[in-house]
Motif scaffolding. Sequence first.
Motif, PDB file in Angstrom:
ATOM      1  N   CYS A  18     -48.324  50.262  -2.260  1.00  0.00           N
ATOM      2  CA  CYS A  18     -49.762  50.351  -1.959  1.00  0.00           C
ATOM      3  C   CYS A  18     -50.606  50.282  -3.232  1.00  0.00           C
ATOM      4  O   CYS A  18     -51.645  49.614  -3.272  1.00  0.00           O
ATOM      5  N   LEU A  63     -53.176  53.031   7.436  1.00  0.00           N
ATOM      6  CA  LEU A  63     -51.816  53.535   7.197  1.00  0.00           C
ATOM      7  C   LEU A  63     -51.296  54.285   8.428  1.00  0.00           C
ATOM      8  O   LEU A  63     -50.129  54.144   8.803  1.00  0.00           O
ATOM      9  N   LEU A 259     -51.807  46.788   4.466  1.00  0.00           N
ATOM     10  CA  LEU A 259     -51.556  48.238   4.500  1.00  0.00           C
ATOM     11  C   LEU A 259     -50.841  48.631   5.792  1.00  0.00           C
ATOM     12  O   LEU A 259     -49.954  49.493   5.777  1.00  0.00           O
ATOM     13  N   CYS A 272     -48.609  60.239   5.482  1.00  0.00           N
ATOM     14  CA  CYS A 272     -49.436  59.140   4.975  1.00  0.00           C
ATOM     15  C   CYS A 272     -50.859  59.588   4.639  1.00  0.00           C
ATOM     16  O   CYS A 272     -51.588  58.873   3.949  1.00  0.00           O
ATOM     17  N   VAL A 279     -53.431  57.073  -3.242  1.00  0.00           N
ATOM     18  CA  VAL A 279     -53.686  55.658  -3.532  1.00  0.00           C
ATOM     19  C   VAL A 279     -55.176  55.419  -3.798  1.00  0.00           C
ATOM     20  O   VAL A 279     -55.545  54.691  -4.732  1.00  0.00           O
ATOM     21  N   GLY A 409     -48.599  42.223  -1.341  1.00  0.00           N
ATOM     22  CA  GLY A 409     -49.272  42.756  -0.155  1.00  0.00           C
ATOM     23  C   GLY A 409     -49.859  41.663   0.707  1.00  0.00           C
ATOM     24  O   GLY A 409     -49.791  41.720   1.944  1.00  0.00           O
TER      25      GLY A 409
END
Length: 592
Positions: A18, A63, A259, A272, A279, A409
């Motif tokens: 992430c 997430l 994500l 998370c 993050v 990503g």
Amino acid sequence: MEKTRPLWTTPLQFVFACISYAVGLGNVWRFPYLCQMYGGGSFLVPYVVMLVVEGMPLLYLELAVGQRMRQGSIGAWRTVSPYLSGVGVASVLVSFFLCTYYNVINAWAFWYLFHSFQDPLPWSVCPLNGNRTGYVEECEKASSTQYFWYRKTLNISPSIQESGAVQWEPALCLVLAWLVVYLCVLRGTASTGKVVYFTALLPYCVLIIYLVRGLTLHGATNGLAYMFTPKMEQLANPKAWINAATQIFFSLGLGFGSLIAFASYNEPSNNCQKHAIIVSIINSSTSIFASIVTFSIYGFKATFNYESCLNKVILLLTNSFDLEDGFLTANNLEQVKDYLASAYPSKYSEVFPQIRNCSLESELETAVQGTGLAFIVYTEAIKNMEVSQLWSVLYFFMLLLLGVGSMLGNTAAILTPLMDSKLISSYLPKEAISGLVCLTNCAIGMVFTMEAGSYWFDIFNDYAATLSLLLIVLVETVALCYLYGLRRFESEFKAMTGRALSWYWKVMWGGVSPLLIISLFIFYLSDYIITGTLQYQAWDAAQGQLVTKDYPPQALAVIGLLVATSTMCIPLGALGTLITRCLRRGDTAPKA
């Protein structure tokens, strides 16, 4: 699917993935520009506020959805509601558009990295003309760094209508960039999980080295003072708040589906919420940290240019008025100029047009972002450093790591839904799916290596993902809270993770964040309408500078298609589901 789905080896791998995705080129070349434009240190106020009310909640939402649904964007939103399958398709399309042009930046970074081993650096001096009697005229009118970027790297055409040929050197660099990405995503989380340790951590090592070097450069304090001196009047500027919200939104990579894809490989019990906060904070802290590095370099470059300007004025006046060497200095320059203007008015008036107005403040206020900052401003500063080859190699190596990390990503957002599809995965192994996606993007990306390629790059960069992403995330938030039901999602998520949602997340998801997105959407839409005819910056070789031109009809058509193809997926997906259900009901209805 849950039994056979691959997982991250450790939660730390997920966090690094992430971070590697979110911390990208925008942290290095967009955030410092916004600080420069909107009040230096005072810009941190709207930036932190938007992080709390927009960035963290929306990151946590994506997430949480990915971890709960354990599928890529298409499957996840289809699970929320069959009418939302178009949301996932829109995310994949936007990610596809992004991949086609984003990896071109990595190709340019490779190009500059390879040239960084030359002594002297090829952008440090202008090349000689054909007769070897002077420098190339275009380079003399611009600068050596601009000439290397626009002529040697891009070989840019005068307008977007003159496409030109594919430039084979950048094209080879693009193939290399896609080969690197393919090797990183070849085996899904098994290969990506190992790479993210490097793409997430090594840029910080380079930034720290650059910080130490930057702080020791002559004039670095001028840049840092400019950054940290707040201009509080900018807090009343609505654009400062809008740009803070936009930077948070795009910097975290919301709406692309990346994500959701990363979180779908988590253990169901993974915390998370903690990871979303970590993050978000690391991403924003990196932007501030990168700005300190950038402004120390800015200060050095601005001071170098300011002092060079003063020296040229001093030399001009010394030679024109036969002054004693060393008599004129930076400290007494203005007094001597006033004296010469009054004592020798006619002679001074002849020299006056050649006297440049030197200002450190104006040098510091020259705001540049994007490729202009990365490949022109930074290279301008690097060429004047001692051991410039070393600093150039480190800088473009860092850009590559940031770019590749984000590409992991971006490609995951495309590959995860494809691999989740039983129809595709039953016929093709994951290596073949990854290869086909990379090959397709690379082939389309060749457009950006043509002589007019950088103009098309700007179109994709400006229009492929702005309005589309805002609409995607707005629909995601509203659908989860009011269609799927916030209470239902909260109870399911608590059963899965053992943790309840706090009131803060529910208030943000249910009201504050959607209203913010609607405000941004209205602002961008009205801005496009007010702007009227869309324009672009074209390189004029004769003048050695950029000139503004109107986009031709074919470019406007492409812009319209970029926006429409992704946004229309959402209503078309819902309409398709409605028609399919109506047809099924008609088939199953009892016949008279």
